[in-house]
Design a protein around this motif. Structure first.
Motif, short mmCIF file in Angstrom:
data_model
loop_
_atom_site.label_atom_id
_atom_site.label_comp_id
_atom_site.label_asym_id
_atom_site.label_seq_id
_atom_site.Cartn_x
_atom_site.Cartn_y
_atom_site.Cartn_z
N GLU A 150 0.55 -0.97 0.08
CA GLU A 150 0.08 -0.02 -0.14
C GLU A 150 0.86 1.10 0.28
O GLU A 150 0.57 1.69 -0.64
CB GLU A 150 -0.73 -0.04 1.20
CG GLU A 150 -2.04 1.03 1.32
CD GLU A 150 -2.97 1.25 2.62
OE1 GLU A 150 -3.11 2.48 3.00
OE2 GLU A 150 -2.95 0.20 3.34
N GLN A 151 2.24 0.99 1.06
CA GLN A 151 2.85 2.37 0.41
C GLN A 151 3.77 2.45 0.01
O GLN A 151 3.80 3.78 -1.16
CB GLN A 151 3.80 1.86 1.89
CG GLN A 151 3.31 2.61 3.72
CD GLN A 151 5.00 2.86 4.33
OE1 GLN A 151 5.50 2.05 3.82
NE2 GLN A 151 4.00 3.30 5.38
N ARG A 152 4.28 1.36 -1.34
CA ARG A 152 4.58 1.82 -2.92
C ARG A 152 3.36 2.14 -3.63
O ARG A 152 3.88 3.13 -4.23
CB ARG A 152 5.48 0.71 -3.03
CG ARG A 152 6.94 0.42 -2.75
CD ARG A 152 7.21 -0.82 -3.73
NE ARG A 152 6.05 -2.71 -2.61
CZ ARG A 152 6.95 -3.13 -1.79
NH1 ARG A 152 7.53 -2.43 -0.72
NH2 ARG A 152 6.46 -4.13 -1.86
N ARG A 153 2.34 2.25 -3.23
CA ARG A 153 0.71 2.16 -3.99
C ARG A 153 0.90 3.82 -4.46
O ARG A 153 0.56 4.37 -5.44
CB ARG A 153 0.00 1.83 -4.19
CG ARG A 153 -1.08 1.93 -5.08
CD ARG A 153 -2.06 1.28 -5.05
NE ARG A 153 -3.39 1.37 -5.26
CZ ARG A 153 -3.89 1.82 -7.15
NH1 ARG A 153 -3.09 1.14 -7.40
NH2 ARG A 153 -5.35 2.12 -7.09
N PHE A 154 0.86 4.20 -2.37
CA PHE A 154 0.29 5.59 -2.37
C PHE A 154 1.36 6.56 -2.38
O PHE A 154 1.86 7.83 -1.51
CB PHE A 154 -0.20 5.72 -1.37
CG PHE A 154 -1.81 5.85 -1.88
CD1 PHE A 154 -2.51 5.45 -2.34
CD2 PHE A 154 -2.51 3.76 -1.95
CE1 PHE A 154 -4.26 5.24 -2.73
CE2 PHE A 154 -3.35 3.27 -1.88
CZ PHE A 154 -4.04 4.32 -2.90
N LEU A 155 2.82 5.99 -2.78
CA LEU A 155 3.80 7.11 -2.74
C LEU A 155 4.15 7.08 -1.66
O LEU A 155 4.43 7.90 -0.58
CB LEU A 155 4.19 8.02 -4.07
CG LEU A 155 3.39 8.21 -5.05
CD1 LEU A 155 2.95 9.58 -5.19
CD2 LEU A 155 4.47 7.65 -6.16
N GLU A 156 4.82 6.21 -1.30
CA GLU A 156 5.32 5.97 1.27
C GLU A 156 3.67 6.68 1.85
O GLU A 156 5.01 7.55 2.16
CB GLU A 156 6.51 6.73 0.26
CG GLU A 156 8.06 5.66 -0.52
CD GLU A 156 9.18 6.20 -0.06
OE1 GLU A 156 9.29 7.30 0.48
OE2 GLU A 156 10.00 5.99 -0.77
N ASN A 161 12.89 5.37 -5.69
CA ASN A 161 12.76 4.36 -7.69
C ASN A 161 11.59 3.08 -6.96
O ASN A 161 11.47 2.35 -7.96
CB ASN A 161 13.77 3.74 -8.12
CG ASN A 161 14.24 5.07 -9.19
OD1 ASN A 161 13.17 5.62 -9.58
ND2 ASN A 161 15.46 5.77 -8.73
N ASP A 162 11.72 2.79 -5.38
CA ASP A 162 10.21 1.69 -5.04
C ASP A 162 8.87 1.49 -5.58
O ASP A 162 8.66 0.89 -5.51
CB ASP A 162 10.67 1.46 -3.73
CG ASP A 162 12.00 0.82 -3.30
OD1 ASP A 162 12.78 0.39 -4.04
OD2 ASP A 162 12.14 1.34 -2.09
N CYS A 163 8.92 3.32 -5.88
CA CYS A 163 7.02 3.24 -6.15
C CYS A 163 7.36 3.75 -7.63
O CYS A 163 6.49 4.55 -8.26
CB CYS A 163 6.98 4.45 -5.45
SG CYS A 163 7.40 4.31 -3.01
#
Length: 150
Positions: free
Chosen positions: A22-28, A98-100
């Motif tokens: 969820e954090q990756r989807r919503f930019l941390e 860059n993970d996101c």
């Protein structure tokens, strides 16, 4: 006493995060903290950049603190323009890791507590700012002969 090998392996794996997908989807950040969002395509659009300060001013009047996350998938020029406009308003903005990169969002405006905003799409929250200006078609000019015989 804890096992030193277990501690080393935990630290090597990186920080423990609650709900990392969820954090990756919503930019941390978490979905419930999001106040406004726009997709990568929308963030690249000139009209979003023009209306960004207006939207951010309205949001900062209603929420405190206001934080902005910018996708690393945006081009550098757009990233810098969003950063500059955010800093000019005295708010905090950051370009996420860059993970996101695979997130569908270009911009996420959020706070540090649940916002209760639904839907978060800027297009739906501020429809009057993003109305497509329809060009008024000029009336078709009639030729001399059509005017004469009509």
């Amino acid at each position: 006493m804890t096992d030193i090998n277990k501690t080393i392996l935990e630290k090597a794996a990186g920080p423990t995060r609650f709900n990392p997908d969820e954090q990756r989807r919503f930019l941390e950040t978490y979905e419930e903290r999001v106040i406004a969002s726009c997709t990568l395509e929308e963030a690249r659009d000139k009209i979003y950049l023009e209306q960004y300060s207006t939207i951010l001013t309205d949001i900062s009047d209603r929420f405190h603190p206001v934080l902005v996350k910018i996708s690393p998938a945006l081009d550098e020029n757009s990233q810098l323009q969003y950063l500059k406009k955010t800093k000019d308003l005295g708010l905090v903005a950051s370009i996420v890791s860059n993970d996101c990169r695979h997130s569908p969002f270009g911009l996420i405006i959020h706070t540090d507590h649940p916002s209760g905003i639904s839907p978060t799409d800027m297009n739906l929250q501020y429809p009057n700012l993003f109305e497509k200006k329809e060009e008024t078609a000029s009336p078709e000019k009639k030729s001399f002969w059509k005017r004469l015989f009509s």
